[in-house]
Design a protein around this motif. Structure first.
Motif, mmCIF file in Angstrom:
data_model
loop_
_atom_site.group_PDB
_atom_site.id
_atom_site.type_symbol
_atom_site.label_atom_id
_atom_site.label_comp_id
_atom_site.label_asym_id
_atom_site.label_seq_id
_atom_site.Cartn_x
_atom_site.Cartn_y
_atom_site.Cartn_z
ATOM 1 N N VAL A 188 -14.433 -11.904 3.234
ATOM 2 C CA VAL A 188 -14.421 -12.600 4.524
ATOM 3 C C VAL A 188 -12.977 -13.041 4.747
ATOM 4 O O VAL A 188 -12.473 -13.919 4.041
ATOM 5 N N ASP A 189 -12.310 -12.402 5.696
ATOM 6 C CA ASP A 189 -10.882 -12.616 5.929
ATOM 7 C C ASP A 189 -10.696 -13.552 7.119
ATOM 8 O O ASP A 189 -10.966 -13.182 8.268
ATOM 9 N N ILE A 190 -10.244 -14.769 6.844
ATOM 10 C CA ILE A 190 -10.122 -15.789 7.883
ATOM 11 C C ILE A 190 -8.986 -15.466 8.841
ATOM 12 O O ILE A 190 -9.090 -15.676 10.049
ATOM 13 N N LYS A 191 -7.889 -14.926 8.319
ATOM 14 C CA LYS A 191 -6.735 -14.623 9.165
ATOM 15 C C LYS A 191 -7.044 -13.463 10.102
ATOM 16 O O LYS A 191 -6.739 -13.519 11.305
ATOM 17 N N GLN A 192 -7.638 -12.397 9.572
ATOM 18 C CA GLN A 192 -7.966 -11.235 10.404
ATOM 19 C C GLN A 192 -9.271 -11.408 11.160
ATOM 20 O O GLN A 192 -9.598 -10.608 12.028
ATOM 21 N N ARG A 193 -10.060 -12.444 10.785
ATOM 22 C CA ARG A 193 -11.370 -12.712 11.401
ATOM 23 C C ARG A 193 -12.281 -11.490 11.279
ATOM 24 O O ARG A 193 -12.957 -11.086 12.223
ATOM 25 N N LYS A 194 -12.287 -10.915 10.064
ATOM 26 C CA LYS A 194 -13.068 -9.720 9.791
ATOM 27 C C LYS A 194 -13.782 -9.841 8.443
ATOM 28 O O LYS A 194 -13.418 -10.673 7.605
ATOM 29 N N ILE A 195 -14.766 -8.973 8.257
ATOM 30 C CA ILE A 195 -15.449 -8.825 6.968
ATOM 31 C C ILE A 195 -15.335 -7.363 6.564
ATOM 32 O O ILE A 195 -15.625 -6.465 7.369
ATOM 33 N N TYR A 196 -14.915 -7.113 5.342
ATOM 34 C CA TYR A 196 -14.729 -5.741 4.887
ATOM 35 C C TYR A 196 -14.857 -5.694 3.363
ATOM 36 O O TYR A 196 -14.861 -6.733 2.696
ATOM 37 N N ASP A 197 -14.950 -4.499 2.815
ATOM 38 C CA ASP A 197 -15.031 -4.300 1.368
ATOM 39 C C ASP A 197 -13.668 -3.867 0.824
ATOM 40 O O ASP A 197 -12.948 -3.107 1.476
ATOM 41 N N ARG A 198 -13.337 -4.373 -0.383
ATOM 42 C CA ARG A 198 -12.109 -3.976 -1.052
ATOM 43 C C ARG A 198 -12.354 -3.763 -2.542
ATOM 44 O O ARG A 198 -13.151 -4.470 -3.158
ATOM 45 N N ASN A 199 -11.665 -2.778 -3.099
ATOM 46 C CA ASN A 199 -11.702 -2.552 -4.536
ATOM 47 C C ASN A 199 -11.216 -3.819 -5.247
ATOM 48 O O ASN A 199 -10.197 -4.399 -4.856
ATOM 49 N N ILE A 200 -11.931 -4.244 -6.275
ATOM 50 C CA ILE A 200 -11.547 -5.486 -6.960
ATOM 51 C C ILE A 200 -10.179 -5.373 -7.632
ATOM 52 O O ILE A 200 -9.573 -6.390 -7.973
ATOM 53 N N LYS A 201 -9.671 -4.159 -7.804
ATOM 54 C CA LYS A 201 -8.327 -3.991 -8.374
ATOM 55 C C LYS A 201 -7.244 -4.488 -7.422
ATOM 56 O O LYS A 201 -6.122 -4.777 -7.852
ATOM 57 N N ASN A 202 -7.592 -4.595 -6.131
ATOM 58 C CA ASN A 202 -6.571 -4.827 -5.116
ATOM 59 C C ASN A 202 -6.724 -6.139 -4.349
ATOM 60 O O ASN A 202 -6.075 -6.329 -3.312
ATOM 61 N N VAL A 203 -7.574 -7.055 -4.835
ATOM 62 C CA VAL A 203 -7.726 -8.351 -4.179
ATOM 63 C C VAL A 203 -7.634 -9.463 -5.215
ATOM 64 O O VAL A 203 -7.839 -9.234 -6.406
ATOM 65 N N PHE A 204 -7.333 -10.672 -4.748
ATOM 66 C CA PHE A 204 -7.160 -11.830 -5.620
ATOM 67 C C PHE A 204 -6.110 -11.531 -6.697
ATOM 68 O O PHE A 204 -6.287 -11.847 -7.870
ATOM 69 N N CYS A 205 -5.025 -10.906 -6.258
ATOM 70 C CA CYS A 205 -3.968 -10.508 -7.187
ATOM 71 C C CYS A 205 -2.636 -10.427 -6.450
ATOM 72 O O CYS A 205 -2.591 -10.406 -5.217
ATOM 73 N N LEU A 206 -1.574 -10.395 -7.231
ATOM 74 C CA LEU A 206 -0.217 -10.220 -6.699
ATOM 75 C C LEU A 206 0.545 -9.277 -7.629
ATOM 76 O O LEU A 206 0.264 -9.229 -8.828
#
Length: 330
Positions: free
Chosen positions: A32-50
C-alpha cells in the motif's frame, strides 16, 4: 551474491516472506503506497531495503554488518519464528539464550529502521558502528555503560526492564518501514508492537506494566490491549536452588533457563487497533499479505484520524483496492 552486494533489508526478509504470496516463482508482498496512492505487488527482494545500507566502506570486511546480522540475529530469529508459527497451542517456551536473541533482534530493529537512520544525518558511520557494536556484544555486556555507546546502553536497559508478550490473530497484521509501531499515551510508551507474520506479533511491554502486575495498585496510562491481555512469562531456572531474592536470578542465570509465554488470541477489533499503530508510523509504504484483509483496519484508522493525531491519510485505499483487485483478475 548479486543481491548481497546491492539491496540490504531494514525489515528482515524472512519476516517479509511470512507476509508474501507466490506470483509465478517469486515471493511477492502487497504494498500500500501512500505517496503513489496505489496498491501493487513487489518481489520481497526489492522492498523494505536500500542499496548497500550496511556496507562499511573503510573496513577490511565491507559486508561485516550484513554477515553478522545474518549469523547473529536473522538466522536464529527465523528459527524461533518458524517454531512459533507451527505452534497450535496457547503457550510457547523459549530458553534464555533464545530470549536474548529476540531482545537483540528488537534492539537492532529499533536502530536499523529508516527513520532512525535518517536521524543520524551525515553521521551514518556512527549509526553503522552502533549496529555493529550491538551485533558483536553479548546482551549482558550491552547492559554495562559505555561512554562510546551510551545510546545503545539506554535502549538495552529499557529492553532488559521490559517484558515480552505474544499475540495471535485470525485476521491479519500488516508491516511498515519501521518494522514496529508504538502505543504512546500522553508521552508514555505502553508497548512496542513487532508484527513478524500476518498472524503473530510480539509486544515489548513497558516496565510500568510489570509493576502493575505485581501490585495492582497504580494503573499506567490506559491501553485497550493491555487491559485485556496481560501476563508475565512462567519461568523455570536451571539454578533455582540458588535463588532466594530477585538479584539471585541474574547472578545465577543460565542460557538454558526457560520462559513460557501465554499466546493471546486477540479479537478483530484489537487487531485493527494494532494495525492503526502500524499504519500511522510508516514513512511511505505498508506491506500486507492480503490487502482485502486490511479494509477494516483502514476504516478504523480513518475514523480515529478524525479525532486528530493522524500523521497520514489513507482516503485513497478503497479505490486503490478496487483497481488492484481488478488488475489481479485480468
Amino acid at each position: 551474491m548479486g543481491e548481497a552486494k546491492t539491496n540490504q533489508h531494514f525489515v528482515q526478509k524472512a519476516v517479509l516472506k511470512k507476509f508474501s504470496h507466490k506470483s509465478g516463482n517469486q515471493d511477492v508482498i502487497t504494498i500500500v503506497d501512500i505517496k503513489q496512492r496505489k496498491i501493487y505487488d513487489r518481489n520481497i527482494k526489492n522492498v523494505f531495503c536500500l542499496p548497500k545500507m550496511y556496507d562499511m566502506e573503510n573496513s577490511a570486511d565491507v559486508k561485516i554488518i550484513e554477515n553478522k546480522l545474518k549469523e547473529e540475529i536473522e538466522d536464529p530469529m527465523s528459527n524461533i519464528i518458524n517454531r512459533l508459527e507451527q505452534c497450535c497451542y496457547t503457550e510457547f517456551t523459549i530458553t534464555r539464550e533464545e530470549l536474548e536473541t529476540i531482545k537483540k533482534y528488537i534492539l537492532i530493529q529499533l536502530y536499523r529502521n529508516k527513520r532512525n537512520q535518517l536521524n543520524y544525518g551525515n553521521e551514518t558511520d556512527k549509526w553503522k558502528h552502533e549496529i555493529l557494536y550491538i551485533l558483536q556484544t553479548p546482551f549482558d555486556e550491552l547492559l554495562k555503560p559505555s561512554n562510546q555507546f551510551l545510546g545503545v546502553f539506554s535502549f538495552a536497559l529499557d529492553m532488559h526492564c521490559s517484558f515480552m508478550m505474544i499475540v495471535r490473530t485470525r485476521g491479519e497484521f500488516c508491516v511498515n518501514e519501521m518494522g514496529y509501531a508504538t502505543e504512546n499515551v500522553c508521552g508514555f510508551d505502553n508497548y512496542v508492537f513487532f508484527p513478524f507474520s500476518p498472524h503473530y506479533a510480539i509486544l515489548q511491554v513497558s516496565n510500568a506494566w510489570k509493576q502493575y502486575i505485581y501490585d495492582r495498585l497504580t494503573l499506567p496510562n490506559p491501553s485497550p490491549v493491555l487491559t485485556k491481555y496481560l501476563a508475565l512469562p512462567m519461568t523455570c531456572y536451571v539454578n533455582r536452588a540458588k535463588i532466594n531474592i530477585d538479584r539471585d536470578i541474574w547472578n545465577n542465570r543460565d542460557k538454558n533457563d526457560e520462559y513460557t509465554y501465554q499466546i493471546f488470541d486477540i479479537s478483530n477489533d484489537d487487531t485493527c487497533l494494532l494495525n492503526t499503530l502500524t499504519l500511522n508510523e510508516t514513512l511511505r509504504i505498508i506491506g500486507v499479505h492480503d490487502a482485502n484483509e486490511l479494509s477494516d483496519s483502514i476504516r478504523e484508522f480513518q475514523k480515529r484520524a478524525k479525532c486528530g493525531g493522524a500523521k497520514l491519510n489513507y482516503d485513497f485505499f478503497d479505490e486503490a483496492l478496487k483497481q488492484y483487485n481488478k488488475n489481479k483478475r485480468l
